[in-house]
Design a protein around this motif. Structure first.
Motif, mmCIF file in Angstrom:
data_model
loop_
_atom_site.group_PDB
_atom_site.id
_atom_site.type_symbol
_atom_site.label_atom_id
_atom_site.label_comp_id
_atom_site.label_asym_id
_atom_site.label_seq_id
_atom_site.Cartn_x
_atom_site.Cartn_y
_atom_site.Cartn_z
ATOM 1 N N ASP A 128 0.837 -1.274 -0.140
ATOM 2 C CA ASP A 128 0.002 0.038 -0.046
ATOM 3 C C ASP A 128 0.835 1.136 -0.025
ATOM 4 O O ASP A 128 1.767 1.303 0.768
ATOM 5 N N ASP A 129 0.319 2.078 -0.854
ATOM 6 C CA ASP A 129 0.987 3.522 -0.747
ATOM 7 C C ASP A 129 0.166 4.229 0.364
ATOM 8 O O ASP A 129 -0.740 4.755 0.004
ATOM 9 N N PRO A 130 0.968 4.916 1.230
ATOM 10 C CA PRO A 130 0.094 5.473 2.412
ATOM 11 C C PRO A 130 -0.068 6.927 1.939
ATOM 12 O O PRO A 130 -0.857 7.606 2.869
ATOM 13 N N ASP A 131 0.632 7.471 0.971
ATOM 14 C CA ASP A 131 0.415 8.817 0.707
ATOM 15 C C ASP A 131 -0.881 9.154 -0.150
ATOM 16 O O ASP A 131 -0.577 9.498 -1.379
ATOM 17 N N SER A 132 -1.891 8.577 0.251
ATOM 18 C CA SER A 132 -3.047 8.805 -0.789
ATOM 19 C C SER A 132 -4.110 9.938 -0.302
ATOM 20 O O SER A 132 -4.309 10.246 0.949
ATOM 21 N N ARG A 133 -4.744 10.486 -1.221
ATOM 22 C CA ARG A 133 -5.437 11.658 -1.007
ATOM 23 C C ARG A 133 -6.776 11.667 -1.740
ATOM 24 O O ARG A 133 -7.545 12.472 -1.919
ATOM 25 N N VAL A 134 -7.118 10.028 -1.798
ATOM 26 C CA VAL A 134 -8.414 9.818 -2.251
ATOM 27 C C VAL A 134 -9.602 10.030 -1.494
ATOM 28 O O VAL A 134 -9.454 9.653 -0.043
ATOM 29 N N ASP A 135 -10.888 10.521 -1.675
ATOM 30 C CA ASP A 135 -11.961 10.831 -1.099
ATOM 31 C C ASP A 135 -12.640 9.532 -1.006
ATOM 32 O O ASP A 135 -13.427 9.174 -1.654
ATOM 33 N N VAL A 136 -12.527 8.730 0.356
ATOM 34 C CA VAL A 136 -12.972 7.305 0.279
ATOM 35 C C VAL A 136 -14.574 7.472 0.027
ATOM 36 O O VAL A 136 -15.138 6.514 -0.667
ATOM 37 N N LEU A 137 -15.116 8.134 0.738
ATOM 38 C CA LEU A 137 -16.666 8.361 0.934
ATOM 39 C C LEU A 137 -17.321 8.457 -0.538
ATOM 40 O O LEU A 137 -18.078 7.859 -0.728
ATOM 41 N N ARG A 138 -16.651 9.490 -1.209
ATOM 42 C CA ARG A 138 -17.137 9.859 -2.454
ATOM 43 C C ARG A 138 -16.838 8.703 -3.417
ATOM 44 O O ARG A 138 -17.542 8.411 -4.335
ATOM 45 N N THR A 139 -15.618 8.311 -3.344
ATOM 46 C CA THR A 139 -15.388 7.192 -4.373
ATOM 47 C C THR A 139 -16.341 5.752 -4.128
ATOM 48 O O THR A 139 -16.840 5.310 -5.194
ATOM 49 N N ALA A 140 -16.556 5.697 -2.859
ATOM 50 C CA ALA A 140 -17.572 4.488 -2.583
ATOM 51 C C ALA A 140 -18.861 4.772 -3.460
ATOM 52 O O ALA A 140 -19.712 3.651 -3.546
ATOM 53 N N LEU A 141 -19.408 5.847 -2.888
ATOM 54 C CA LEU A 141 -20.921 6.351 -3.438
ATOM 55 C C LEU A 141 -20.717 6.313 -5.327
ATOM 56 O O LEU A 141 -21.553 5.885 -5.732
ATOM 57 N N ASP A 142 -19.738 6.731 -5.552
ATOM 58 C CA ASP A 142 -19.606 6.715 -7.111
ATOM 59 C C ASP A 142 -19.461 5.189 -7.619
ATOM 60 O O ASP A 142 -20.255 4.796 -8.718
ATOM 61 N N ASP A 143 -18.970 4.402 -6.811
ATOM 62 C CA ASP A 143 -18.789 2.810 -7.286
ATOM 63 C C ASP A 143 -20.248 2.423 -7.062
ATOM 64 O O ASP A 143 -20.877 1.737 -7.982
ATOM 65 N N LEU A 144 -21.011 2.508 -6.100
ATOM 66 C CA LEU A 144 -22.361 2.222 -5.853
ATOM 67 C C LEU A 144 -23.341 2.495 -6.887
ATOM 68 O O LEU A 144 -24.302 1.877 -7.573
ATOM 69 N N LYS A 145 -23.035 4.005 -7.425
ATOM 70 C CA LYS A 145 -23.966 4.348 -8.476
ATOM 71 C C LYS A 145 -23.525 3.642 -9.780
ATOM 72 O O LYS A 145 -24.245 3.265 -10.735
ATOM 73 N N GLY A 146 -22.337 3.231 -10.052
ATOM 74 C CA GLY A 146 -21.982 2.642 -11.233
ATOM 75 C C GLY A 146 -22.603 1.169 -11.197
ATOM 76 O O GLY A 146 -22.797 0.826 -12.292
ATOM 77 N N MET A 147 -22.420 0.608 -10.080
ATOM 78 C CA MET A 147 -23.050 -0.902 -9.917
ATOM 79 C C MET A 147 -24.554 -0.741 -10.256
ATOM 80 O O MET A 147 -25.146 -1.690 -10.908
ATOM 81 N N ALA A 148 -25.237 0.260 -9.495
ATOM 82 C CA ALA A 148 -26.876 0.348 -10.094
ATOM 83 C C ALA A 148 -27.181 0.601 -11.534
ATOM 84 O O ALA A 148 -27.698 -0.049 -12.109
ATOM 85 N N ARG A 149 -26.303 1.442 -12.054
ATOM 86 C CA ARG A 149 -26.255 1.724 -13.446
ATOM 87 C C ARG A 149 -26.128 0.557 -14.410
ATOM 88 O O ARG A 149 -26.746 -0.028 -15.383
ATOM 89 N N VAL A 150 -24.974 -0.206 -14.079
ATOM 90 C CA VAL A 150 -24.560 -1.642 -14.665
ATOM 91 C C VAL A 150 -25.785 -2.540 -14.414
ATOM 92 O O VAL A 150 -26.120 -3.515 -15.393
ATOM 93 N N GLY A 151 -26.230 -2.552 -13.149
ATOM 94 C CA GLY A 151 -27.386 -3.667 -13.072
ATOM 95 C C GLY A 151 -28.496 -3.510 -13.969
ATOM 96 O O GLY A 151 -29.256 -4.022 -14.333
ATOM 97 N N ARG A 152 -28.920 -1.879 -13.982
ATOM 98 C CA ARG A 152 -29.976 -1.780 -14.791
ATOM 99 C C ARG A 152 -29.791 -2.037 -16.388
ATOM 100 O O ARG A 152 -30.974 -2.699 -16.935
#
Length: 348
Positions: A128-152
């Motif tokens: 793991d690279d400890p120097d990460s600046r990713v917004d985990v919450l926003r990324t998780a929400l985007d992934d869930l939206k993507g899963m919903a879109r693909v499911g449809r």
């Protein structure tokens, strides 16, 4: 970059080099040989060695579990930033991939599976690279939206790409027609044998009742399979077929008699119901072996004087063509975080 590459195989990995490069050759080898269509590194499969914090470990495992339970994904790690693909395959898939951010690689893999393509997984060594600046919450929400879109899109049948999947394995010629008939005859034969066994059991011991009921039902079973399963009619060789079918009878007799003897040795005074259950289990094994004997020996087309059955027809769609054995060197791209799509691995 993948869409314009003229290499036979394209690949990308995280710019932070979290993945050990020793896994690169195992990643591209099945693509160069034509065995697989896409290849991914996995931190969640047996043989991988991963060093990362508990938060990312939990998020990654929960995300991939969601993919498997809701979208029937069969790959283990959608997000590892270490992937490769045959160029002609990925260029056919890319126009159908809508996401250009973090969900891109997950959508690509789901689309490939949905179209019958083969995905090869390679266990990786990953730190793991400890120097990460990713917004985990926003990324998780985007992934869930993507899963919903693909499911449809899956539910509406729109999750498709103009690429031929690999043909599913086929049963040997004729077996698809023979199995249902053999199974139906087997069910009636088993029921008849059990009824005869219960009736004969009132006047004789279990071993003699089993042997006599098997003799009667084996004659009927061989005759029915001869006519309906393997399409052999007329009296010619009928006696020989019954004698050869007697070998299957001896096998069934040995299994069922041995099962009953073992039952009474372990549980003296076992009830009739337990005896019937033991017979069903033994007959199940004998039935499988009997079908193989009938198909490969007793009623084999060459022994009947018939030409070998024609092979099954071609698959519905063209199989992907393997790359040449002298393929051009694969193009490897280290992803630049300044590009539109962020580095995949930094998400997790």
């Amino acid at each position: 970059m993948w869409g314009t590459s003229d290499a036979d195989v394209v690949a990308y990995m995280d710019v932070d080099l979290s993945t050990d490069l020793d896994a690169f050759l195992p990643l591209v080898a099945p693509l160069i040989s034509g065995h697989s269509d896409l290849a991914i590194g996995s931190r969640l499969t047996r043989g991988s060695a991963v060093v990362r914090g508990p938060k990312r470990e939990v998020i990654s495992r929960c995300y991939n579990l969601l993919l498997r339970t809701t979208l029937a994904a069969r790959f283990t790690d959608a997000q590892c930033g270490f992937k490769a693909a045959r160029t002609q395959i990925v260029q056919a898939l890319l126009p159908s991939v809508e996401d250009e951010q973090w969900f891109f690689d997950t959508e690509l893999l789901l689309l490939a599976e949905r179209n019958g393509l083969r995905i090869h997984e390679v266990p990786v060594d990953w730190v793991d690279d400890p120097d990460s600046r990713v917004d985990v919450l926003r990324t998780a929400l985007d992934d869930l939206k993507g899963m919903a879109r693909v499911g449809r899109r899956m539910l509406t049948g729109a999750f498709r790409a103009p690429v031929g999947g690999r043909p599913a394995p086929r049963l040997p010629a004729g077996m698809a027609r023979q199995l249902p008939s053999f199974a139906i005859i087997g069910v009636f034969s088993t029921l008849a044998q059990l009824v005869l066994f219960v009736l004969l059991r009132t006047v004789m011991g279990p071993l003699r009742a089993n042997a006599l009921s098997l003799v009667i039902t084996t004659i009927g079973n061989t005759a029915a399979n001869r006519r309906f399963t393997f399409g052999v009619t007329g009296p010619r060789r009928a006696l020989r077929h019954q004698l050869e079918g007697g070998l299957a009878f001896l096998l069934g007799l040995a299994l069922s008699t041995g099962g009953l003897a073992l039952l009474h040795a372990l549980a003296p005074g076992a009830s009739r119901l337990v005896e019937v259950v033991a017979l069903v289990c033994a007959n199940g094994v004998a039935t499988l072996v009997r079908f193989l004997l009938m198909r490969a020996w007793i009623f084999h087309p060459r022994r009947l004087g018939h030409p070998t059955a024609p092979a099954a027809g071609p698959a519905a769609g063209p199989a992907p063509q393997p790359v040449s054995g002298h393929a051009a060197a694969p193009a490897v791209f280290a992803h630049d975080p300044s590009q539109t799509r962020p580095d995949t691995e930094e998400t997790r």
